[in-house]
Design an enzyme around this catalytic site. Structure first.
Site, short mmCIF file in Angstrom:
data_model
loop_
_atom_site.label_atom_id
_atom_site.label_comp_id
_atom_site.label_asym_id
_atom_site.label_seq_id
_atom_site.Cartn_x
_atom_site.Cartn_y
_atom_site.Cartn_z
N GLY A 15 0.36 -1.41 -0.02
CA GLY A 15 -0.61 0.19 -0.07
C GLY A 15 0.76 1.67 -0.05
N ASN A 16 2.17 1.24 0.62
CA ASN A 16 3.39 2.39 0.60
C ASN A 16 3.49 2.50 -0.92
OD1 ASN A 16 4.46 0.07 1.11
ND2 ASN A 16 5.86 1.51 1.09
N LYS A 132 -9.89 -9.31 9.44
CA LYS A 132 -9.40 -8.59 8.80
C LYS A 132 -9.43 -6.82 9.24
CE LYS A 132 -6.15 -7.80 5.81
NZ LYS A 132 -4.58 -8.45 5.41
N LYS A 211 -3.58 -9.94 0.10
CA LYS A 211 -2.66 -9.69 -1.66
C LYS A 211 -1.77 -10.29 -1.97
CE LYS A 211 -0.12 -6.78 -1.50
NZ LYS A 211 1.86 -6.15 -1.18
N LYS A 273 3.23 -11.84 4.51
CA LYS A 273 4.35 -11.94 3.36
C LYS A 273 5.33 -12.96 3.17
CE LYS A 273 4.19 -6.52 3.71
NZ LYS A 273 2.81 -7.30 2.70
#
Length: 310
Positions: A15-16, A132, A211, A273
């Site tokens: 998102g960054n 979430k 994601k 991740k």
């Protein structure tokens, strides 16, 4: 190197890449922030076939806040908001990428942003436990909209939804054909639109998919060679933000899985991740790298980030 002979690289942008910490997230800020990662991807596209995925947490949160601030028009379900952000972010990435390619002297390069469905299972245990956080932050539970589960987070009270594991990417065949033709494909924004199968039909569900896990699933299904997860830290670290912090340059999937089992990584940050990287390599991918937005090219070259291999 010709298109079909080039290795396939999937870059999962955090998102960054669009909104930095402390920013309001104006359109001007988002376009400006995209230049750094997209310039690197443009250069990499000369040697790799490229797939780009992206998160959309802030964008969906803004849409939810807009809905909750206005009762004049009907509210939309979460899967529709995810679809809206797929179009929004796809447009921003594609237009920025086109500009960066032209700056490199590449005036003809096919690009496509693809609305992407991701199948989840109704039997997934996640459907019985919403975890979430999404949408705006509220000072108290009473301020949050009724009808949704709400939990207290470090920043305040937030609505939570279920986050099931991705089963398959519906458009995987189309994506594979596009990258074979050397298209740069932008897809699976926010893990894709979550759907369940009902006989031969599909039905959207009120959920979000991680994601990075969806990106790993897509990477396996289309035969990606290198999987890069670009985020706001230089890589994976033990004892993060403590005096004992230790950056991990290389891990094999066995040691990475052991660190996950020992609870070294938080659910809402590095754990998915690392899980996604492990899953990709376990399923046959050559290598995965978790790195910073600034170091995407260096990570592909094996000079930055945390590299996870067999």
């Amino acid at each position: 190197m010709d298109g079909p002979d080039k290795p396939i690289l999937l870059v999962a942008l955090g998102g960054n890449a669009l909104i930095r910490k402390g920013e309001k997230g104006t359109v001007t800020q988002q376009f400006k922030n995209l230049v750094l990662p997209i310039r690197q991807i443009a250069r990499l596209s000369q040697d790799y076939r490229i797939i780009i995925t992206h998160g959309n947490g802030p964008q969906v949160g803004n849409l939810l806040l807009q809905q909750e601030s206005c009762s004049v028009v009907p509210r939309l379900p979460l899967e529709i908001l995810v679809a809206q952000t797929q179009g929004q972010i796809g447009y921003m990435i594609e237009s920025t990428l086109d500009s960066q390619l032209m700056d490199l002297g590449v005036h003809i390069k096919p690009l496509v942003s693809l609305i992407t469905y991701v199948v989840v299972s109704e039997e997934d245990p996640a459907f019985s436990r919403p975890t979430k956080p999404i949408g705006p932050i509220y000072a108290s539970k009473k301020q949050a909209p009724s009808g949704y589960p709400v939990v207290k987070t470090a920043k305040g009270f937030r609505r939570v939804v279920v986050s099931p594991k991705p089963v398959t990417i519906i458009e995987k065949r189309e994506i594979k054909k596009l990258i074979t033709a050397d298209f740069i494909v932008i897809c699976c924004v926010r893990g894709g639109i979550p759907v369940v199968r009902e006989e031969r039909a599909i039905q959207g569900v009120d959920a979000v998919i991680d994601k990075d896990l969806a990106s790993a699933k897509l990477a396996h299904e289309v035969g990606v060679d290198i999987f890069v997860i670009a985020t706001d830290v230089v890589g994976v670290a033990l004892n993060y933000r403590t005096k004992e912090e230790k950056f991990l340059r290389r891990l094999n999937i066995g040691s990475a899985a052991q660190l996950i089992a020992e609870g070294h990584f938080a659910d809402g940050s590095m754990r998915p991740k690392v899980e996604a990287a492990v899953q990709f390599v376990h399923d046959g991918g050559k290598r995965a790298v978790i790195t910073s937005i600034e170091a995407i090219e260096s990570a592909v070259e094996g000079q930055a980030g945390t590299e996870i291999t067999l």
